[in-house]
Design a protein around this motif. Structure first.
Motif, PDB file in Angstrom:
ATOM      1  N   ASP A  66       8.871  52.670   0.858  1.00  0.00           N
ATOM      2  CA  ASP A  66       8.046  53.868   0.678  1.00  0.00           C
ATOM      3  C   ASP A  66       6.568  53.543   0.819  1.00  0.00           C
ATOM      4  O   ASP A  66       5.795  54.337   1.395  1.00  0.00           O
ATOM      5  N   VAL A  67       6.160  52.392   0.314  1.00  0.00           N
ATOM      6  CA  VAL A  67       4.754  52.003   0.451  1.00  0.00           C
ATOM      7  C   VAL A  67       4.405  51.772   1.921  1.00  0.00           C
ATOM      8  O   VAL A  67       3.339  52.202   2.399  1.00  0.00           O
TER       9      VAL A  67
ATOM     10  N   LEU B 130      -4.392  53.143  -2.525  1.00  0.00           N
ATOM     11  CA  LEU B 130      -3.638  51.979  -2.996  1.00  0.00           C
ATOM     12  C   LEU B 130      -3.401  52.028  -4.499  1.00  0.00           C
ATOM     13  O   LEU B 130      -2.340  51.631  -4.982  1.00  0.00           O
ATOM     14  N   ALA B 131      -4.389  52.499  -5.253  1.00  0.00           N
ATOM     15  CA  ALA B 131      -4.222  52.580  -6.700  1.00  0.00           C
ATOM     16  C   ALA B 131      -3.073  53.530  -7.061  1.00  0.00           C
ATOM     17  O   ALA B 131      -2.265  53.246  -7.950  1.00  0.00           O
ATOM     18  N   GLU B 132      -2.996  54.656  -6.357  1.00  0.00           N
ATOM     19  CA  GLU B 132      -1.907  55.604  -6.619  1.00  0.00           C
ATOM     20  C   GLU B 132      -0.562  55.011  -6.219  1.00  0.00           C
ATOM     21  O   GLU B 132       0.434  55.164  -6.927  1.00  0.00           O
ATOM     22  N   LEU B 133      -0.547  54.337  -5.068  1.00  0.00           N
ATOM     23  CA  LEU B 133       0.704  53.693  -4.643  1.00  0.00           C
ATOM     24  C   LEU B 133       1.142  52.622  -5.644  1.00  0.00           C
ATOM     25  O   LEU B 133       2.331  52.497  -5.964  1.00  0.00           O
TER      26      LEU B 133
ATOM     27  N   PRO C 122      -1.321  44.211   5.688  1.00  0.00           N
ATOM     28  CA  PRO C 122      -2.160  43.509   4.702  1.00  0.00           C
ATOM     29  C   PRO C 122      -2.312  44.280   3.398  1.00  0.00           C
ATOM     30  O   PRO C 122      -2.369  43.688   2.319  1.00  0.00           O
ATOM     31  N   ALA C 123      -2.337  45.622   3.498  1.00  0.00           N
ATOM     32  CA  ALA C 123      -2.463  46.412   2.267  1.00  0.00           C
ATOM     33  C   ALA C 123      -1.261  46.207   1.348  1.00  0.00           C
ATOM     34  O   ALA C 123      -1.389  46.242   0.116  1.00  0.00           O
ATOM     35  N   LEU C 124      -0.080  46.003   1.910  1.00  0.00           N
ATOM     36  CA  LEU C 124       1.112  45.749   1.097  1.00  0.00           C
ATOM     37  C   LEU C 124       0.986  44.415   0.369  1.00  0.00           C
ATOM     38  O   LEU C 124       1.376  44.298  -0.805  1.00  0.00           O
ATOM     39  N   LEU C 125       0.441  43.402   1.052  1.00  0.00           N
ATOM     40  CA  LEU C 125       0.220  42.117   0.390  1.00  0.00           C
ATOM     41  C   LEU C 125      -0.737  42.276  -0.784  1.00  0.00           C
ATOM     42  O   LEU C 125      -0.518  41.723  -1.876  1.00  0.00           O
ATOM     43  N   LEU C 126      -1.809  43.044  -0.561  1.00  0.00           N
ATOM     44  CA  LEU C 126      -2.782  43.257  -1.629  1.00  0.00           C
ATOM     45  C   LEU C 126      -2.144  44.007  -2.799  1.00  0.00           C
ATOM     46  O   LEU C 126      -2.355  43.666  -3.967  1.00  0.00           O
ATOM     47  N   LEU C 127      -1.344  45.026  -2.498  1.00  0.00           N
ATOM     48  CA  LEU C 127      -0.695  45.803  -3.554  1.00  0.00           C
ATOM     49  C   LEU C 127       0.298  44.945  -4.339  1.00  0.00           C
ATOM     50  O   LEU C 127       0.357  45.007  -5.570  1.00  0.00           O
ATOM     51  N   LEU C 128       1.082  44.129  -3.643  1.00  0.00           N
ATOM     52  CA  LEU C 128       2.048  43.272  -4.331  1.00  0.00           C
ATOM     53  C   LEU C 128       1.350  42.227  -5.192  1.00  0.00           C
ATOM     54  O   LEU C 128       1.829  41.886  -6.287  1.00  0.00           O
ATOM     55  N   SER C 129       0.237  41.705  -4.710  1.00  0.00           N
ATOM     56  CA  SER C 129      -0.478  40.714  -5.524  1.00  0.00           C
ATOM     57  C   SER C 129      -0.980  41.347  -6.822  1.00  0.00           C
ATOM     58  O   SER C 129      -0.891  40.745  -7.899  1.00  0.00           O
ATOM     59  N   ARG C 130      -1.496  42.574  -6.717  1.00  0.00           N
ATOM     60  CA  ARG C 130      -1.963  43.244  -7.939  1.00  0.00           C
ATOM     61  C   ARG C 130      -0.793  43.593  -8.858  1.00  0.00           C
ATOM     62  O   ARG C 130      -0.909  43.498 -10.095  1.00  0.00           O
ATOM     63  N   LEU C 131       0.344  43.984  -8.278  1.00  0.00           N
ATOM     64  CA  LEU C 131       1.532  44.292  -9.079  1.00  0.00           C
ATOM     65  C   LEU C 131       1.992  43.055  -9.859  1.00  0.00           C
ATOM     66  O   LEU C 131       2.279  43.138 -11.063  1.00  0.00           O
ATOM     67  N   CYS C 132       2.059  41.921  -9.197  1.00  0.00           N
ATOM     68  CA  CYS C 132       2.469  40.683  -9.876  1.00  0.00           C
ATOM     69  C   CYS C 132       1.446  40.276 -10.936  1.00  0.00           C
ATOM     70  O   CYS C 132       1.819  39.768 -12.005  1.00  0.00           O
ATOM     71  N   LEU C 133       0.165  40.508 -10.650  1.00  0.00           N
ATOM     72  CA  LEU C 133      -0.853  40.174 -11.640  1.00  0.00           C
ATOM     73  C   LEU C 133      -0.724  41.075 -12.875  1.00  0.00           C
ATOM     74  O   LEU C 133      -0.881  40.614 -14.016  1.00  0.00           O
ATOM     75  N   ASP C 134      -0.427  42.356 -12.665  1.00  0.00           N
ATOM     76  CA  ASP C 134      -0.210  43.262 -13.799  1.00  0.00           C
ATOM     77  C   ASP C 134       1.025  42.848 -14.596  1.00  0.00           C
ATOM     78  O   ASP C 134       1.035  42.947 -15.832  1.00  0.00           O
TER      79      ASP C 134
ATOM     80  N   ILE D 168     -12.280  46.536   4.410  1.00  0.00           N
ATOM     81  CA  ILE D 168     -11.552  45.612   3.542  1.00  0.00           C
ATOM     82  C   ILE D 168     -12.171  45.590   2.150  1.00  0.00           C
ATOM     83  O   ILE D 168     -11.474  45.542   1.129  1.00  0.00           O
ATOM     84  N   ASP D 169     -13.509  45.645   2.114  1.00  0.00           N
ATOM     85  CA  ASP D 169     -14.194  45.660   0.821  1.00  0.00           C
ATOM     86  C   ASP D 169     -13.794  46.893   0.001  1.00  0.00           C
ATOM     87  O   ASP D 169     -13.536  46.797  -1.204  1.00  0.00           O
ATOM     88  N   VAL D 170     -13.722  48.021   0.660  1.00  0.00           N
ATOM     89  CA  VAL D 170     -13.304  49.239  -0.042  1.00  0.00           C
ATOM     90  C   VAL D 170     -11.845  49.119  -0.489  1.00  0.00           C
ATOM     91  O   VAL D 170     -11.481  49.502  -1.610  1.00  0.00           O
ATOM     92  N   GLN D 171     -11.002  48.591   0.388  1.00  0.00           N
ATOM     93  CA  GLN D 171      -9.577  48.464   0.078  1.00  0.00           C
ATOM     94  C   GLN D 171      -9.344  47.535  -1.105  1.00  0.00           C
ATOM     95  O   GLN D 171      -8.590  47.865  -2.033  1.00  0.00           O
ATOM     96  N   VAL D 172      -9.989  46.400  -1.106  1.00  0.00           N
ATOM     97  CA  VAL D 172      -9.815  45.451  -2.206  1.00  0.00           C
ATOM     98  C   VAL D 172     -10.405  46.017  -3.498  1.00  0.00           C
ATOM     99  O   VAL D 172      -9.871  45.820  -4.594  1.00  0.00           O
ATOM    100  N   GLY D 173     -11.511  46.746  -3.379  1.00  0.00           N
ATOM    101  CA  GLY D 173     -12.147  47.312  -4.560  1.00  0.00           C
ATOM    102  C   GLY D 173     -11.296  48.353  -5.266  1.00  0.00           C
ATOM    103  O   GLY D 173     -11.536  48.653  -6.437  1.00  0.00           O
TER     104      GLY D 173
END
Length: 806
Positions: free
Chosen positions: A448-449, A466-469, A545-557, A647-652
């Motif tokens: 879905d993501v 990304l935050a909503e996803l 790349p956005a999926l990698l960023l989202l998964l990294s934040r998910l694992c960190l949470d 990328i800066d906006v996406q990571v932020g």
């Protein structure tokens, strides 16, 4: 002082004997006036009667209050009970007591003793009067009762006299009747005995006809009872011809009865109770028990196999299989109920067989039970879909409950243990099913993501951020975990019969649910996330790349809070015990953090590779020797700045800003005019003359020795500044390596100078230290200058104008 100086309630009692006076007066009041005493008589009466009456009254009071001799005297046990000076003693002597007081006590103490004694006497008088008043009504009631008893006894004596007269008359009549009927009684007794014998003989002579009638009517039980009653008599008197004939007829009829019973038993059309009745009658007729035992089990096998075939037909491919609860109910009421009836009847009928018979029954139940268990497992194996375990747990509960009775009757067969093993195996399979369901749900969330990330690019519209996803994925996974915990928690509910088994109390909770389901899913989720970190060209090459960023934040949470919350919830719901080894929370958190770090590092590499590819193609596809004089910034550099900003906006959206070093005031205004400064002139000036190319290389290498070494692939921190710094380092390092492979003309060098100045204008604000960008861009321009035959840099003012215009 004289002892009579104090006032006394009665002149006949000394003042020093208060207890005796109270006892005598209370007894006199209770007894009333004695016979023969007049109203003017003294209470003492004659001189010899007064002490006797006092002793009698005193004894009556002691009996009434249950006092012993010492307690009645009111003295404690002392060393000398015959002390004449003991005021409360039985041997008290007033003269001796007074002499002792006059000798030992002064006048003041004697007066105090007299006062105290007078007070005690008055208190005893008051107590005596109270006692008399309180018992006055009782005395009156006792007098009335005695008077009434005298009247009643007079009537009773009259009635007893009449009764005695009547009993004498009855005895006389009975004696006369017994004498008259003595001879007839003996004759009647003999006739009664003869009558009983004739009735027995009549029963024996009618026995063949009775047996025949019972056989014709089907009253087999009555026929067997008749035969049993007469069997002993016929055996005893079989030497007589008449009894011998009766016995022969009965044997013929009994043989026919046994044949009919066997025929009825072998037909097997009746149920287990009727079959047991036939076997019981055959045993009563003397049939061999071993043979009947085999036949009984054979017929029982046929009925139970019919039940098994019925259950197997329900599992066939053509008819739709019933739900698991209906299937277990059918098997429990049919096969298990029949097996219980067979076991109970067998144990009742063939108890005399001993251990051999019990082992035969256990083997019989074990064989058929294994076939029934196989059918149940086949049906349970079909329960694969759905996450709701309520129907399955109810079916397992009924299955387990049904097998309690045969398990108790046939302990040697091990039916209850086998049923428990099936339940445990199904529970383990359900845990695996729920684990697979969680994995599938996680992969579905990732799909879905992917679709949500791709949809805006395809349709040209904005999609969810990304935050909503991330919030949707985290809530979806957590809801699936809670649903799975609620589903498997049904196996440990109190109302479930097997929940008190050791497996469900310990291993199921700790090793099955906590370790197998929850810890297993978290590790599986981390492994799935790490699989996206494969090298490009494999799986990771197609990962957004956005999926990698989202998964990294998910694992960190998960490392921060979610893992601790989920494991705490699991421990509270399932009461995980300490005797089984479990994975510590810290270990799982470390694994999740390592997964988040790898994902974020891979994200940096992927994004750096994307920008690097643009820079590499822009350098390799251009002819730098014949380049025209630069008038604008190349479009690829604008694209690099745009992508970096995106990328800066996406990571932020997912990570915090991070810590930056203090920026200089001219960071946005700095140009590469340093190439005309003294430091850079020393680097490039010798290249203008063809006589010293080696000196230029030497100066450049010396300058690198004193510059700070840049680690391009340094560890990435969990913040936006660190991520952008890593991407920019990879991009600029790629640009530097590509520039080292090309040769530049004068205008080519100036174009590189313009491009690097443009990058410096925008990229410095994304990194932790702006000197990093300056050093890398310095290296790029310096490398281009080293590879330029005519290195003439552009004026800094011109470079600034071009970059501002571009």
């Amino acid at each position: 002082m004289a002892p009579g100086s104090a006032s006394s309630p009665s002149p006949s009692f000394p003042a020093s004997r208060p207890w005796a006076a109270v006892g005598a007066m209370a007894a006199a009041a209770a007894a009333g006036p004695s016979p023969g005493s007049g109203p003017g008589d003294s209470p003492e009466g004659p001189e010899g009667e007064a002490p006797e009456r006092r002793r009698k009254a005193h004894g009556m009071l002691k009996l009434y209050y249950g006092l012993s001799e010492g307690e009645a005297a009111g003295r404690p046990a002392g060393p000398d009970p015959l002390d004449p000076t003991d005021l409360n003693g039985a041997h008290f002597d007033p003269e001796v007591y007074l002499d002792k007081l006059r000798r030992e006590c002064p006048l003041a103490q004697l007066m105090d003793s007299e006062t105290d004694m007078v007070r005690q006497i008055r208190a005893l008088d008051s107590d005596m009067q109270t006692l008399v008043y309180e018992n006055y009504n009782k005395f009156i009631s006792a007098t009335d009762t005695i008077r009434k008893m005298k009247n009643d006894f007079r009537k009773m004596e009259d009635e007893m006299d009449r009764l005695a007269t009547n009993m004498a008359v009855i005895t006389d009549f009975s004696a006369r009747i017994s004498a008259t009927l003595q001879d007839r009684h003996e004759r009647i007794t003999k006739l009664a005995g003869v009558h009983a014998l004739l009735r027995k003989l009549q029963f024996l002579f009618e026995l063949p006809s009775r047996l025949t009638k019972c056989v014709e009517l089907g009253a087999y039980g009555q026929a067997v009872r008749y035969q049993g009653r007469a069997q002993a008599v016929l055996q005893q008197y079989q030497h007589l011809p008449s009894f011998r004939a009766i016995q022969d007829d009965c044997q013929v009829i009994t043989a026919r009865l046994a044949q009919q019973l066997r025929q009825r038993f072998r037909e097997g059309g009746s149920g287990a109770p009727e079959q047991a009745e036939c076997v019981e009658l055959l045993l009563a007729l003397g049939e061999p028990a071993e043979e009947l035992c085999e036949e009984f089990l054979a017929h029982a096998r046929g009925r139970l196999e019919e039940e098994l075939r019925s259950l197997e037909a329900e599992l066939g491919p053509s008819p739709p299989a019933p739900d698991v609860l209906e299937f277990t109910d059918h098997g429990g009421s049919g096969f298990v109920g029949g097996l219980c009836q067979v076991a109970a009847a067998y144990q009742e009928l063939f108890a005399a067989q001993g251990p051999a018979g019990a082992e035969r029954l256990a083997a019989f139940a074990r064989e058929l039970g294994s076939r029934y268990f196989a059918l149940v497992e086949r049906r349970l194996a079909q329960e694969q879909g759905g996450g709701d375990n309520s129907l399955l747990v109810r079916a397992l509960d009924r299955f387990h409950r049904r097998l309690r009775a045969p398990g108790a009757l046939l302990a040697a067969a091990g039916l209850a243990e086998a049923a428990t093993e099936i339940v445990e195996r199904v529970a383990r399979e359900r845990l695996g099913h729920h684990l697979q369901g969680l994995r599938t749900a996680f992969l579905g969330c990732l799909t879905d993501v992917r679709q949500a990330l791709a949809a805006p690019r395809v349709a040209g519209k904005e999609g969810p951020g990304l935050a909503e996803l991330l919030a949707n994925v985290a809530s979806s996974i957590l809801s699936h975990i809670k649903a799975s915990l609620a589903a498997v928690h049904l196996f440990t509910a109190k109302e479930v019969s097997f929940s008190n088994k050791p497996y469900f109390r310990g291993e199921f909770c700790s090793q099955g649910v906590r370790e197998g389901l929850i810890v297993g899913f978290i590790r599986s989720m981390c492994q799935t996330a790490q699989s996206f970190c494969d090298s490009p060209g494999e799986k990771g090459g197609a990962t957004p790349p956005a999926l990698l960023l989202l998964l990294s934040r998910l694992c960190l949470d998960y490392e921060t809070a979610t893992i601790s919350y989920i494991l705490t919830l699991t421990d509270e719901q399932f009461l995980v015990q300490d005797q089984f080894p479990v994975t510590p929370v810290s270990t799982l958190c470390a694994e999740a953090r390592e997964t988040a770090r790898r994902l974020l590092t891979h994200y940096v590499k992927v994004q750096g590779l994307v920008i690097s590819q643009m820079l590499r193609k822009s350098v390799e596809t251009r002819d730098w020797l014949s380049t025209l004089e630069p008038r604008n910034v190349r479009a690829v550099m604008k694209r690099v700045v745009e992508d970096t900003t995106a990328i800066d906006v996406q990571v932020g959206l997912l990570y915090e800003e991070g810590v930056r070093k203090a920026q200089s005031s001219d960071s946005s205004k700095r140009t590469f005019s340093v190439y005309s400064s003294s430091r850079q002139q020393g680097r490039y000036a010798p290249s203008y003359t063809p006589s010293a190319p080696m000196d230029t290389n030497l100066l450049s290498n010396i300058q690198k020795l004193f510059s700070e070494r840049i680690d391009v692939f340094s560890p990435v921190e969990f913040n936006k500044v660190s991520v952008l710094t890593g991407i920019i380092k990879i991009s600029l390092k790629t640009l530097l390596e590509c520039v080292r492979l090309r040769t530049f003309g004068r205008f080519g060098l100036q174009q590189v100078q313009v491009d690097c100045h443009f990058l410096q204008l925008y990229l410095w604000r994304f990194v932790a230290d702006e000197e990093l960008v300056h050093l890398l861009l310095d290296e790029v321009v310096a490398s281009a200058a080293l590879r330029c035959p005519d290195p003439v840099p552009m004026e800094p003012s011109v470079v600034e104008v071009i970059c501002e215009r571009g």
